[in-house]
Write a protein that holds these residues in place. Structure first.
Motif, PDB file in Angstrom:
ATOM      1  N   GLU A 193       0.832  -1.207   0.000  1.00 37.15           N
ATOM      2  CA  GLU A 193       0.000   0.000   0.000  1.00 37.15           C
ATOM      3  C   GLU A 193       0.868   1.259   0.000  1.00 37.15           C
ATOM      4  O   GLU A 193       0.528   2.265  -0.628  1.00 37.15           O
ATOM      5  CB  GLU A 193      -0.919  -0.010   1.229  1.00 37.15           C
ATOM      6  CG  GLU A 193      -2.008  -1.063   1.203  1.00 37.15           C
ATOM      7  CD  GLU A 193      -3.083  -0.796   0.155  1.00 37.15           C
ATOM      8  OE1 GLU A 193      -3.134   0.344  -0.363  1.00 37.15           O
ATOM      9  OE2 GLU A 193      -3.845  -1.724  -0.157  1.00 37.15           O
ATOM     10  N   LYS A 194       1.993   1.197   0.719  1.00 41.04           N
ATOM     11  CA  LYS A 194       2.910   2.344   0.759  1.00 41.04           C
ATOM     12  C   LYS A 194       3.415   2.682  -0.647  1.00 41.04           C
ATOM     13  O   LYS A 194       3.494   3.839  -1.039  1.00 41.04           O
ATOM     14  CB  LYS A 194       4.087   2.012   1.683  1.00 41.04           C
ATOM     15  CG  LYS A 194       5.108   3.133   1.844  1.00 41.04           C
ATOM     16  CD  LYS A 194       6.309   2.669   2.641  1.00 41.04           C
ATOM     17  CE  LYS A 194       6.005   2.555   4.126  1.00 41.04           C
ATOM     18  NZ  LYS A 194       5.903   3.875   4.778  1.00 41.04           N
ATOM     19  N   GLN A 195       3.733   1.656  -1.424  1.00 39.56           N
ATOM     20  CA  GLN A 195       4.215   1.874  -2.782  1.00 39.56           C
ATOM     21  C   GLN A 195       3.097   2.378  -3.697  1.00 39.56           C
ATOM     22  O   GLN A 195       3.330   3.232  -4.560  1.00 39.56           O
ATOM     23  CB  GLN A 195       4.805   0.588  -3.347  1.00 39.56           C
ATOM     24  CG  GLN A 195       5.526   0.789  -4.676  1.00 39.56           C
ATOM     25  CD  GLN A 195       6.258  -0.455  -5.131  1.00 39.56           C
ATOM     26  OE1 GLN A 195       5.891  -1.564  -4.761  1.00 39.56           O
ATOM     27  NE2 GLN A 195       7.298  -0.282  -5.931  1.00 39.56           N
ATOM     28  N   LYS A 196       1.895   1.880  -3.509  1.00 43.09           N
ATOM     29  CA  LYS A 196       0.770   2.319  -4.337  1.00 43.09           C
ATOM     30  C   LYS A 196       0.550   3.822  -4.217  1.00 43.09           C
ATOM     31  O   LYS A 196       0.365   4.520  -5.221  1.00 43.09           O
ATOM     32  CB  LYS A 196      -0.506   1.559  -3.956  1.00 43.09           C
ATOM     33  CG  LYS A 196      -1.753   2.076  -4.694  1.00 43.09           C
ATOM     34  CD  LYS A 196      -2.986   1.253  -4.390  1.00 43.09           C
ATOM     35  CE  LYS A 196      -4.240   1.914  -4.965  1.00 43.09           C
ATOM     36  NZ  LYS A 196      -4.184   2.134  -6.425  1.00 43.09           N
ATOM     37  N   VAL A 197       0.576   4.322  -2.990  1.00 46.08           N
ATOM     38  CA  VAL A 197       0.359   5.757  -2.765  1.00 46.08           C
ATOM     39  C   VAL A 197       1.389   6.579  -3.541  1.00 46.08           C
ATOM     40  O   VAL A 197       1.043   7.533  -4.256  1.00 46.08           O
ATOM     41  CB  VAL A 197       0.436   6.085  -1.255  1.00 46.08           C
ATOM     42  CG1 VAL A 197       0.442   7.595  -1.044  1.00 46.08           C
ATOM     43  CG2 VAL A 197      -0.735   5.462  -0.512  1.00 46.08           C
ATOM     44  N   ASP A 198       2.663   6.227  -3.437  1.00 43.58           N
ATOM     45  CA  ASP A 198       3.729   7.006  -4.075  1.00 43.58           C
ATOM     46  C   ASP A 198       3.748   6.845  -5.590  1.00 43.58           C
ATOM     47  O   ASP A 198       3.960   7.814  -6.327  1.00 43.58           O
ATOM     48  CB  ASP A 198       5.090   6.611  -3.497  1.00 43.58           C
ATOM     49  CG  ASP A 198       5.259   7.066  -2.059  1.00 43.58           C
ATOM     50  OD1 ASP A 198       4.385   7.814  -1.571  1.00 43.58           O
ATOM     51  OD2 ASP A 198       6.252   6.678  -1.411  1.00 43.58           O
ATOM     52  N   TYR A 199       3.515   5.627  -6.085  1.00 45.17           N
ATOM     53  CA  TYR A 199       3.551   5.393  -7.525  1.00 45.17           C
ATOM     54  C   TYR A 199       2.341   6.016  -8.230  1.00 45.17           C
ATOM     55  O   TYR A 199       2.469   6.570  -9.325  1.00 45.17           O
ATOM     56  CB  TYR A 199       3.631   3.887  -7.813  1.00 45.17           C
ATOM     57  CG  TYR A 199       5.045   3.390  -7.976  1.00 45.17           C
ATOM     58  CD1 TYR A 199       5.988   3.613  -6.971  1.00 45.17           C
ATOM     59  CD2 TYR A 199       5.464   2.727  -9.112  1.00 45.17           C
ATOM     60  CE1 TYR A 199       7.297   3.176  -7.096  1.00 45.17           C
ATOM     61  CE2 TYR A 199       6.773   2.285  -9.259  1.00 45.17           C
ATOM     62  CZ  TYR A 199       7.683   2.512  -8.243  1.00 45.17           C
ATOM     63  OH  TYR A 199       8.978   2.084  -8.391  1.00 45.17           O
ATOM     64  N   ASP A 200       1.179   5.917  -7.616  1.00 47.84           N
ATOM     65  CA  ASP A 200      -0.010   6.525  -8.221  1.00 47.84           C
ATOM     66  C   ASP A 200       0.172   8.028  -8.360  1.00 47.84           C
ATOM     67  O   ASP A 200      -0.211   8.631  -9.369  1.00 47.84           O
ATOM     68  CB  ASP A 200      -1.249   6.229  -7.373  1.00 47.84           C
ATOM     69  CG  ASP A 200      -1.715   4.787  -7.513  1.00 47.84           C
ATOM     70  OD1 ASP A 200      -1.045   4.010  -8.229  1.00 47.84           O
ATOM     71  OD2 ASP A 200      -2.744   4.426  -6.896  1.00 47.84           O
ATOM     72  N   SER A 201       0.789   8.637  -7.347  1.00 49.01           N
ATOM     73  CA  SER A 201       1.034  10.082  -7.374  1.00 49.01           C
ATOM     74  C   SER A 201       2.097  10.454  -8.407  1.00 49.01           C
ATOM     75  O   SER A 201       1.934  11.408  -9.157  1.00 49.01           O
ATOM     76  CB  SER A 201       1.473  10.553  -5.980  1.00 49.01           C
ATOM     77  OG  SER A 201       1.851  11.905  -5.998  1.00 49.01           O
ATOM     78  N   GLU A 202       3.170   9.692  -8.452  1.00 50.74           N
ATOM     79  CA  GLU A 202       4.296  10.003  -9.340  1.00 50.74           C
ATOM     80  C   GLU A 202       3.952   9.794 -10.815  1.00 50.74           C
ATOM     81  O   GLU A 202       4.323  10.600 -11.671  1.00 50.74           O
ATOM     82  CB  GLU A 202       5.501   9.128  -8.970  1.00 50.74           C
ATOM     83  CG  GLU A 202       6.702   9.263  -9.882  1.00 50.74           C
ATOM     84  CD  GLU A 202       7.414  10.598  -9.753  1.00 50.74           C
ATOM     85  OE1 GLU A 202       8.205  10.947 -10.658  1.00 50.74           O
ATOM     86  OE2 GLU A 202       7.182  11.312  -8.747  1.00 50.74           O
TER      87      GLU A 202
END
Length: 413
Positions: A193-202
């Motif tokens: 979930e931590k990666q999803k937040v950052d990748y979706d934003s980037e």
């Protein structure tokens, strides 16, 4: 569905990527593989094509892989590859990319292999290896089939703790190719979930969280330990993990000061330097067992008293595995064993254990000594956390739910 997997390592159960890909791909899928390192693929891979760096250095083309090992054991690495994995000097990475830029894609065998297999979808890992990203782009172009990318390392974002000028310069170029591949993907999967937040934003995407799955159909069954307590670590010791495991060895040495109460067995394919060997193997307390087959790893995990998960406390290494969710975590959860998780609290895997209360979590050396002592001296705590681990796995990684969601995603692609 016909799926073409592209990776550096061969797809077999002894490699991290192979373990994951073979787990998430349903048995009814027809699999083929293109890879670039030494070794052979698992029997589930119907067709495989390898372009190893060793062959490139000898001006040889890629080849179809004919040989198989039924148990899926990886073939041995060559001496240069092993040396590079041990020491990881920046110059090795630069020379590798130079080699691939000159010789890598001048190979009609790739075209013939892709067209003959005729995949429905290309599935690959999000990698910072430039040459592998060029192969992914090329295969996607040749096949004209949709691309799905699975990201699990923090190898895209700049590491604020990196001091090497050479690595910083190389990483700028790596990011360009990573972004190009992700922009070409019809679907991006992430590991936490931590990666999803950052990748979706980037990247302006809606990624899907995907982990390994296991069958949790059997009821929980706990086996009480007797005699010397057996701690077991299985997995990669790179990215500073060996130093964390060495801290556990030190903690167990203190516990064993007035008699052997606990021992740690370490199983890993990671090549060790002398410093690593001296830190990890302490007579009477710990032993480095090296690499074993995937089948043996499963038996070893189920025969342990305590399973160990470790991440580095070094800031630069911790940044690199910020999103990681180790392939062995789901395996651990299904073993009906207590888990000791060691590492910084802001790493996805450690955060996961803490959030789900599915392991004793040690985020400092003091906590590590306390958790180790508690596990050694308290049978009821061991049983309690064995049950919590199993319940967490059943809740979050049950085969029926995860597989169905993943297959539906691929069908949409």
């Amino acid at each position: 569905m016909k799926v073409l997997l592209i990776s550096a390592s061969p797809i077999n159960k002894t490699t991290s990527i192979g373990n994951t890909f073979l787990n998430i791909m349903p048995q009814e899928f027809e699999l083929a593989s293109i890879y670039t390192r030494a070794g052979v693929p698992d029997n589930r891979i119907k067709k495989a094509f390898t372009i190893s760096e060793k062959r490139l250095m000898r001006f040889k083309k890629g080849v179809l892989v004919e040989k198989r090992y039924n148990e899926g054991v990886n073939g041995s690495s060559d001496g240069l590859e092993t040396f590079a994995r041990k020491h990881r000097f920046s110059v090795f990475f630069l020379l590798r990319e130079l080699l691939w830029s000159v010789f890598g894609l001048k190979n009609k065998g790739i075209d013939e292999f892709v067209r003959e297999f005729d995949p429905d979808i290309i599935f690959t890992v999000s990698t910072n290896q430039i040459h592998l990203n060029r192969i992914i782009e090329y295969v996607t172009e040749v096949s004209k089939k949709p691309l799905a990318v699975y990201a699990w390392d923090n190898n895209y974002f700049d590491n604020p703790y990196e001091k090497s000028f050479l690595k910083k310069k190389l990483h700028k170029r790596e990011k360009l190719y990573m972004r190009r591949v992700i922009n070409k993907a019809e679907k991006v999967f992430v590991i936490s979930e931590k990666q999803k937040v950052d990748y979706d934003s980037e990247f302006g995407i809606d990624s899907a969280v995907l982990t390994k799955y296991e069958s949790f159909d059997k009821p929980f069954e706990y086996r009480a330990s007797s005699g010397v307590l057996k701690f077991v670590y299985t997995g990669n010791l790179g990215v500073g993990r060996w130093q964390t495991v060495a801290k556990l060895v030190s903690a167990l040495c203190k516990i064993n000061a007035d008699g052997i109460k606990a021992q740690l067995d370490i199983y890993s394919p990671t090549p060790l330097t002398e410093e690593m060997k001296n830190s990890l193997a302490v007579k009477g307390t710990s032993e480095f067992k090296g690499s074993v087959s995937a089948e043996e790893v499963i038996k070893i995990q189920h025969s342990a008293d305590v399973l160990v998960h470790a991440e580095s406390f070094d800031k630069r290494d911790a940044h690199q595995v910020k999103y990681s969710f180790s392939t062995k975590i789901v395996d651990y959860l299904g073993c009906c064993k207590p888990i000791l998780a060691i590492g910084p609290e802001n790493i996805a895997s450690v955060e996961y254990f803490a959030k789900n209360d599915s392991a004793l979590v040690a985020c400092s050396e003091k906590q590590l000594e306390s958790c180790a002592e508690l596990l050694v001296n308290n049978e009821s705590i061991r049983e309690e956390y064995a049950r919590k681990a199993y319940d967490c796995g059943k809740r979050n990684h049950d085969e029926h739910a995860v597989k169905s969601k993943f297959v539906n995603c691929l069908k949409e692609v």
